[in-house]
Structure formats: C-alpha cells, structure tokens
Design a protein around this motif. Structure first.
Motif, PDB file in Angstrom:
ATOM      1  N   VAL A 168       0.842  -1.205   0.000  1.00 18.89           N
ATOM      2  CA  VAL A 168       0.000   0.000   0.000  1.00 18.89           C
ATOM      3  C   VAL A 168       0.875   1.252   0.000  1.00 18.89           C
ATOM      4  CG1 VAL A 168      -1.648   1.359   1.358  1.00 18.89           C
ATOM      5  CG2 VAL A 168      -2.000  -1.107   1.061  1.00 18.89           C
ATOM      6  N   ALA A 169       1.919   1.242   0.819  1.00 20.98           N
ATOM      7  CA  ALA A 169       2.831   2.389   0.856  1.00 20.98           C
ATOM      8  C   ALA A 169       3.451   2.620  -0.522  1.00 20.98           C
ATOM      9  CB  ALA A 169       3.918   2.167   1.908  1.00 20.98           C
ATOM     10  N   GLY A 170       3.790   1.543  -1.204  1.00 20.15           N
ATOM     11  CA  GLY A 170       4.335   1.658  -2.557  1.00 20.15           C
ATOM     12  C   GLY A 170       3.316   2.219  -3.541  1.00 20.15           C
ATOM     13  N   LEU A 171       2.071   1.752  -3.430  1.00 18.08           N
ATOM     14  CA  LEU A 171       1.012   2.281  -4.297  1.00 18.08           C
ATOM     15  C   LEU A 171       0.828   3.779  -4.078  1.00 18.08           C
ATOM     16  CD1 LEU A 171      -1.803  -0.436  -3.998  1.00 18.08           C
ATOM     17  CD2 LEU A 171      -0.590   0.211  -6.083  1.00 18.08           C
ATOM     18  N   LEU A 172       0.811   4.178  -2.821  1.00 13.87           N
ATOM     19  CA  LEU A 172       0.648   5.598  -2.497  1.00 13.87           C
ATOM     20  C   LEU A 172       1.831   6.414  -3.008  1.00 13.87           C
ATOM     21  CD1 LEU A 172      -0.792   5.314   1.114  1.00 13.87           C
ATOM     22  CD2 LEU A 172      -1.983   6.243  -0.877  1.00 13.87           C
ATOM     23  N   PHE A 173       3.025   5.916  -2.780  1.00 17.42           N
ATOM     24  CA  PHE A 173       4.228   6.636  -3.204  1.00 17.42           C
ATOM     25  C   PHE A 173       4.256   6.812  -4.722  1.00 17.42           C
ATOM     26  CE2 PHE A 173       8.676   6.642  -4.610  1.00 17.42           C
ATOM     27  CZ  PHE A 173       9.130   7.785  -3.956  1.00 17.42           C
TER      28      PHE A 173
END
Length: 186
Positions: A168-173
């Motif tokens: 999720v953090a990667g998707l947001l970034f």
C-alpha cells in the motif's frame, strides 16, 4: 430562437473528470461490482442535459455545485435501487458526502481565497487533479482516495485492497509521484 449554449451537451463536458473522481469516492464498496463510476457520471450528465433549463446559475462554480447535486441524487437512486432495506442511512447522506469529497478535492489544491478568479482557478486545478487521478492505475487511485479522502490508515487500506501495508505504501508513493508529474506537465 433558443440560446445555442443552453442546448449544447458540451457545456457539461469539462466537468466529466471532476464528477468521475467524486463518483469513485462515493460509490459504496458493495456497489462497485455492480456499477462503474463512468456509468454514474454518464447518468449525471444525461440528467443535467435533460434538466439544463432548470439551471439558474451564471458561474462555473454554480454549475459545478448543480452537477454535484445531480450526482448525489444519482448515487442515492442507485443505493435505493440496490438496497432492500426500508431506510438506509447511506442513501440520506450521499449528497452531503459528494459535497465533502468535492471540498477535499479542492482543498488538496488551493488556499482559502474567495475572488471570482480564484474560484475559477480552483475549478481548473480540481479538473487538472481529476484528470491526473484518472491516469493512475485503479489500485493507486483507490489507495490515494482511501488515504487522503477518507483518512484510512495503511493497514485499513491494505485490508480493503487485500495488500500488505508495504505494498500500500508503494502504491501511495508511486501514485503521488505520478500525480505530481502529470500536474507539473499541465
């Protein structure tokens, strides 16, 4: 003879991306498998065109508010149609929720100003953001909307998307990087 502007279906076209993002943010999870945000926007545009003589505003901001009201009514109708319950609180709150999402979209982009030119600039920036959001992957867009519109945590987003918090953090970034890149180019 009638005014050509009042009969043109294109008069609402500039709001399509904006309405699409608002529809996505308000479409209940249980309805997402049954209806697409594009269908909701199309129905909103159709109803707006059919009722165009009822629009009494003169500014783009007033037109946007009128379209948001129609969008809220379309969403309410969908919820009512898919709901078997006699009273469903989510139906009663859909217009207010669309207004809140619209404010959140605008607040991502602008300072608190109130001149007519500032209002026009906010509308243009909201449209830019909406178009940029549509260039993201569906998962990036959903993660960003859950995080920044609904205030969900990474764990909550991961649960909804069936992904780890790291994913999720990667998707947001990546999603925010792409948004910035697209907006800077326009």
């Amino acid at each position: 003879m009638s005014d050509p502007k009042s009969t043109s279906p294109d008069e609402f076209e500039s709001f399509r991306s904006y309405l699409h993002i608002l529809a996505e943010t308000q479409l209940h999870a249980r309805l997402k498998s049954k209806v697409d945000a594009s269908d909701i926007v199309q129905q909103t545009m159709l109803q707006a065109y059919q009722a165009r003589e009822q629009f009494r505003g003169t500014t783009e901001a007033e037109k946007a508010a009128w379209l948001r009201t129609i969008l809220g009514n379309v969403l309410s109708g969908l919820a009512r149609g898919f709901s078997r319950k006699r009273r469903d609180l989510s139906r009663e709150q859909s217009i207010q929720a669309v207004e809140k999402s619209s404010l959140q979209l605008t607040n991502l982009l602008s300072a608190d100003t109130s001149s007519p030119s500032s209002a026009m600039h906010r509308h243009e920036r909201a449209d830019q953001l909406a178009k940029a959001m549509l260039r993201l992957t569906a998962e990036q867009r959903q993660a960003i909307m859950l995080k920044y519109w609904q205030g969900a945590t990474l764990a909550e987003i991961g649960q909804q998307l069936d992904k780890s918090t790291e994913a999720v953090a990667g998707l947001l970034f990546r999603g925010m990087q792409k948004l910035r890149s697209v907006i800077e180019k326009t």
